[in-house]
Design a protein around this motif. Structure first.
Motif, PDB file in Angstrom:
ATOM      1  N   ILE A 122       1.366  -1.048  -0.117  1.00 21.21           N
ATOM      2  CA  ILE A 122      -0.181   0.390  -0.247  1.00 21.21           C
ATOM      3  C   ILE A 122       0.987   1.199  -0.171  1.00 21.21           C
ATOM      4  CG2 ILE A 122      -1.346   1.123   1.530  1.00 21.21           C
ATOM      5  CD1 ILE A 122      -2.997  -1.569   2.182  1.00 21.21           C
ATOM      6  N   TYR A 123       1.595   1.754   0.811  1.00 22.30           N
ATOM      7  CA  TYR A 123       2.996   2.355   0.937  1.00 22.30           C
ATOM      8  C   TYR A 123       3.431   2.426  -0.190  1.00 22.30           C
ATOM      9  CZ  TYR A 123       6.532   5.044   1.981  1.00 22.30           C
ATOM     10  OH  TYR A 123       7.736   6.037   2.379  1.00 22.30           O
ATOM     11  N   ALA A 124       4.081   1.598  -1.042  1.00 29.12           N
ATOM     12  CA  ALA A 124       4.740   1.640  -2.618  1.00 29.12           C
ATOM     13  C   ALA A 124       3.623   2.232  -3.219  1.00 29.12           C
ATOM     14  CB  ALA A 124       5.243   0.832  -3.057  1.00 29.12           C
ATOM     15  N   GLY A 125       2.772   1.290  -3.865  1.00 31.70           N
ATOM     16  CA  GLY A 125       1.061   2.183  -5.117  1.00 31.70           C
ATOM     17  C   GLY A 125       0.843   3.517  -4.812  1.00 31.70           C
ATOM     18  N   MET A 126       0.947   3.781  -3.370  1.00 30.09           N
ATOM     19  CA  MET A 126       0.549   4.743  -2.644  1.00 30.09           C
ATOM     20  C   MET A 126       1.791   6.124  -3.008  1.00 30.09           C
ATOM     21  SD  MET A 126      -2.203   6.220  -1.348  1.00 30.09           S
ATOM     22  CE  MET A 126      -3.148   6.004  -1.312  1.00 30.09           C
ATOM     23  N   LEU A 127       2.515   6.067  -2.704  1.00 30.71           N
ATOM     24  CA  LEU A 127       3.560   6.811  -3.035  1.00 30.71           C
ATOM     25  C   LEU A 127       3.436   7.380  -4.427  1.00 30.71           C
ATOM     26  CD1 LEU A 127       5.914   8.216  -1.081  1.00 30.71           C
ATOM     27  CD2 LEU A 127       8.030   6.573  -1.896  1.00 30.71           C
ATOM     28  N   GLU A 128       3.950   5.774  -5.519  1.00 30.01           N
ATOM     29  CA  GLU A 128       3.989   5.665  -6.905  1.00 30.01           C
ATOM     30  C   GLU A 128       2.441   6.711  -7.164  1.00 30.01           C
ATOM     31  OE1 GLU A 128       5.313   2.199  -8.880  1.00 30.01           O
ATOM     32  OE2 GLU A 128       3.467   2.565  -9.515  1.00 30.01           O
ATOM     33  N   SER A 129       1.630   6.790  -6.831  1.00 31.51           N
ATOM     34  CA  SER A 129       0.454   7.904  -7.136  1.00 31.51           C
ATOM     35  C   SER A 129       0.708   8.637  -6.735  1.00 31.51           C
ATOM     36  CB  SER A 129      -1.264   7.117  -6.219  1.00 31.51           C
ATOM     37  OG  SER A 129      -1.971   6.564  -7.345  1.00 31.51           O
ATOM     38  N   ILE A 130       0.730   8.777  -5.906  1.00 34.46           N
ATOM     39  CA  ILE A 130       1.672  10.802  -5.678  1.00 34.46           C
ATOM     40  C   ILE A 130       2.569  11.342  -6.671  1.00 34.46           C
ATOM     41  CG2 ILE A 130       2.114  12.566  -3.934  1.00 34.46           C
ATOM     42  CD1 ILE A 130       0.568  10.719  -1.529  1.00 34.46           C
ATOM     43  N   VAL A 131       3.777  10.293  -6.398  1.00 40.56           N
ATOM     44  CA  VAL A 131       4.169  11.432  -7.325  1.00 40.56           C
ATOM     45  C   VAL A 131       3.907  10.922  -8.832  1.00 40.56           C
ATOM     46  CG1 VAL A 131       6.631   9.647  -9.135  1.00 40.56           C
ATOM     47  CG2 VAL A 131       6.292   9.430  -6.362  1.00 40.56           C
ATOM     48  N   MET A 132       3.408  10.566  -9.201  1.00 42.19           N
ATOM     49  CA  MET A 132       2.360  10.522 -10.489  1.00 42.19           C
ATOM     50  C   MET A 132       1.303  11.442 -10.409  1.00 42.19           C
ATOM     51  SD  MET A 132       1.460   6.121 -12.069  1.00 42.19           S
ATOM     52  CE  MET A 132      -0.163   6.980 -12.290  1.00 42.19           C
ATOM     53  N   THR A 133       0.513  11.944  -9.703  1.00 44.08           N
ATOM     54  CA  THR A 133      -0.039  12.996  -9.613  1.00 44.08           C
ATOM     55  C   THR A 133       0.282  14.266  -9.320  1.00 44.08           C
ATOM     56  OG1 THR A 133      -1.939  11.722  -8.043  1.00 44.08           O
ATOM     57  CG2 THR A 133      -2.396  14.058  -7.600  1.00 44.08           C
ATOM     58  N   VAL A 134       1.940  14.009  -9.191  1.00 40.41           N
ATOM     59  CA  VAL A 134       2.158  16.170  -8.384  1.00 40.41           C
ATOM     60  C   VAL A 134       3.360  15.639 -10.631  1.00 40.41           C
ATOM     61  CG1 VAL A 134       4.152  16.379  -7.483  1.00 40.41           C
ATOM     62  CG2 VAL A 134       2.454  15.506  -5.741  1.00 40.41           C
ATOM     63  N   ALA A 135       3.923  15.050 -10.338  1.00 35.47           N
ATOM     64  CA  ALA A 135       4.619  15.679 -11.779  1.00 35.47           C
ATOM     65  C   ALA A 135       3.945  15.534 -12.484  1.00 35.47           C
ATOM     66  CB  ALA A 135       5.722  14.175 -12.180  1.00 35.47           C
ATOM     67  N   ALA A 136       2.593  14.927 -13.036  1.00 33.46           N
ATOM     68  CA  ALA A 136       1.885  15.183 -14.327  1.00 33.46           C
ATOM     69  C   ALA A 136       1.050  16.528 -13.401  1.00 33.46           C
ATOM     70  CB  ALA A 136       0.795  14.075 -14.528  1.00 33.46           C
TER      71      ALA A 136
END
Lengths: 272, 277
Positions: free
Chosen positions: B83-97
């Motif tokens: 969950i932690y890894a997935g959330m981090l990936e989602s947040i990175v994707m969201t911010v960068a995009a």
């Protein structure tokens, strides 16, 4: 100073807003342009600084034909023509100071203006002008916090900081109360006299125009139908410009003049 | 009294004492009734055409109950690292995009506003916006996953592309609706084009741009949860795995976190929008 030769504007709708207007204004002269709505007053002054492109004819500012300039040369000439607008046309979300300094945009480079680092000389001049119109304390207020009369004074500062030779003034008092209208007109006329500026003032209020200027031009359906001193505006002339109406109450009587001076401008005594 | 005055008098007399009603939207009565009745008939037929297998619904109620029960006991612990890894990936994707998308949207939005841009630029920008808006995020993601492989890169590109379509269009519409006179006043000072945009146009669209950007960050985060389902990385991949393994309690934990973050963003955007007016 300014000379219009057969200046014509036909809008794409077929509306002939200006029909071969000839006009000459010497340096330092203040002219009131009167006429009914749709007579072409706004179009006339916008054709001079080419916010509206004239269809044909010429507009000479000294020895430059404004109608034939490239974009870059037009920008240089626009610096010499300050414009004051109906409804003030301040950028409402910018501060008063930014609005005033925007009058220098034609002189400074993009980065200077983008970072708001204007030359100290301009900043000082902006403060002097704001002080002259009694708004020094408002410098960092947002423009939409000001009242109508205050906004129009900021508009005047924006036009004057350009260091223009000519003022184009479009209905400066259209949305102001009678007292503020007189103060604004007096301020414009005083500042023009101080700086030796010529001005064209579009104005609805015939009595107000008579009070402050020495030359009145009547426009009707895009043609000049009257050009003379304010005293020559008789009921017949007004009927010719505007149409049939009882004009006796509008025409200025000599005793009105004292009363016109009775409304002093607040804080008009700043150093300029 | 002249003839015309008498006529005017009669026109008034004819109206006095008669009630006044707002004129109907559709003037012809038969057309008005035909449209109304037609809509009702269509609605009845449409509802009748939906097939419902009540036996299947009855069976499904149990599964639904199990799902809802899982929400009562969400399991954050057993898959915590996923969950932690997935959330981090989602947040990175969201911010960068969001950063890239918003950055690209501003010039394209200006280009797509008819009162600012010349016709060829306008058409090009409107075309780009139309392409971006024509494809739903999931479809774009499937294409980009095919090109770039599984992982957050495809998700990041998808969200950036979708942000451009969304933000540029709304920004362009705001610019087209701006107060022309304020911009005209800046142009009259002899300002260059960029100075004109900076002083006369930008202050007018800035509050809307900030509000829309906050909203888009919110959307991007929610979309990042969906994109995982087609392999474009983010928390959606973790969520999908949880569903596949019937780990409803873990899925519930993920959904609760998504809801919490979206609500947090919503609250934040409310504060920001109130401050920039």
């Amino acid at each position: 100073m300014l000379r219009l030769e057969k200046l014509t504007k036909t809008y794409p709708t077929g509306d002939m807003a200006l029909q071969a207007v000839d006009l000459e204004i010497p340096a330092g002269q203040i002219v009131a342009l009167i006429g009914p709505s749709g007579a072409g007053k706004s179009t006339l002054i916008r054709c001079i600084n080419r916010l509206v492109e004239p269809s044909s004819g010429a507009a000479w500012l000294d020895d430059v034909n404004l109608t034939r300039l490239s974009q870059a040369a037009l920008r240089r000439q626009r610096r010499r023509m300050g414009m004051i607008f109906q409804e003030y046309a301040l950028v409402e979300r910018l501060t008063v100071m930014e609005n005033v300094l925007s009058g220098r945009l034609g002189y400074v480079g993009f980065w200077r203006s983008f970072t708001r680092r204007f030359p100290q000389k301009n900043v000082d001049e902006a403060y002097r002008l704001l002080d002259r119109v009694g708004l020094l304390d408002m410098a960092d207020k947002r423009a939409d916090e000001l009242s109508g009369g205050q906004r129009q004074r900021v508009g005047i500062c924006r036009a004057l900081i350009q260091d223009p030779a000519l003022l184009l003034v479009d209905e400066p008092t259209a949305s102001l109360d009678p007292k503020t209208s007189r103060q604004i007109m007096r301020l414009i006329v005083e500042l023009c006299a101080e700086r030796g500026l010529a001005a064209i003032i579009n104005i609805h209020d015939v009595a107000l125009a008579q009070m402050f200027v020495n030359r009145v031009i009547g426009l009707q359906k895009g043609r000049v139908v009257f050009d003379g001193p304010p005293d020559a505006l008789t009921a017949e002339v007004l009927t010719q410009i505007y149409g049939e109406e009882d004009w006796e109450a509008t025409i200025r009587k000599p005793e009105d003049e004292d009363e016109a001076e009775a409304a002093p401008l607040p804080a008009g005594a700043g150093g300029a | 009294m002249t003839v015309s005055e008498a006529e005017a008098q009669m026109a008034l007399e004819a109206r006095l004492g008669r009630p006044w009603r707002k004129p109907p939207l559709i003037r012809r009565a038969w057309l008005r009734w035909a449209l109304g009745i037609g809509a009702l008939v269509y609605l009845a037929l449409a509802v009748a055409s939906v097939e419902v297998n009540w036996a299947r619904v009855y069976e499904g109620l149990d599964r639904g109950a199990a799902f809802i029960a899982a929400f009562m006991s969400p399991d954050f612990a057993s898959r915590a690292s996923d969950i932690y890894a997935g959330m981090l990936e989602s947040i990175v994707m969201t911010v960068a995009a969001s950063v890239v998308g918003i950055g690209v949207s501003i010039p394209i939005g200006l280009g797509a506003a008819r009162n600012v841009a010349p016709l060829p630029v306008y058409l090009a920008c409107r075309g780009l916006i139309a392409v971006s808006r024509a494809f739903q995020e999931v479809i774009v993601a499937i294409l980009l996953v095919a090109i770039f492989g599984f992982g957050p890169l495809a998700g990041f590109l998808t969200l950036s592309f979708a942000t451009i379509g969304f933000l540029s269009k709304l920004l362009a519409e705001d610019i087209e609706a701006m107060d022309r006179v304020q911009a005209e006043a800046v142009r009259a000072t002899g300002a260059r084009w960029l100075q004109w945009i900076n002083y006369g146009v930008q202050p007018q669209f800035m509050p809307r741009l900030i509000g829309l950007s906050m909203y888009r960050i919110d959307i991007n985060f929610r979309e990042s949860a969906v994109l995982g389902l087609v392999g474009a990385g983010g928390i959606g991949a973790t969520l999908n795995t949880a569903f596949d393994r019937y780990e409803f309690d873990t899925a519930a934990a993920i959904l609760i976190m998504i809801i919490a973050i979206v609500m947090g963003l919503e609250y934040l955007s409310g504060i920001v929008r109130a401050r920039v007016q």
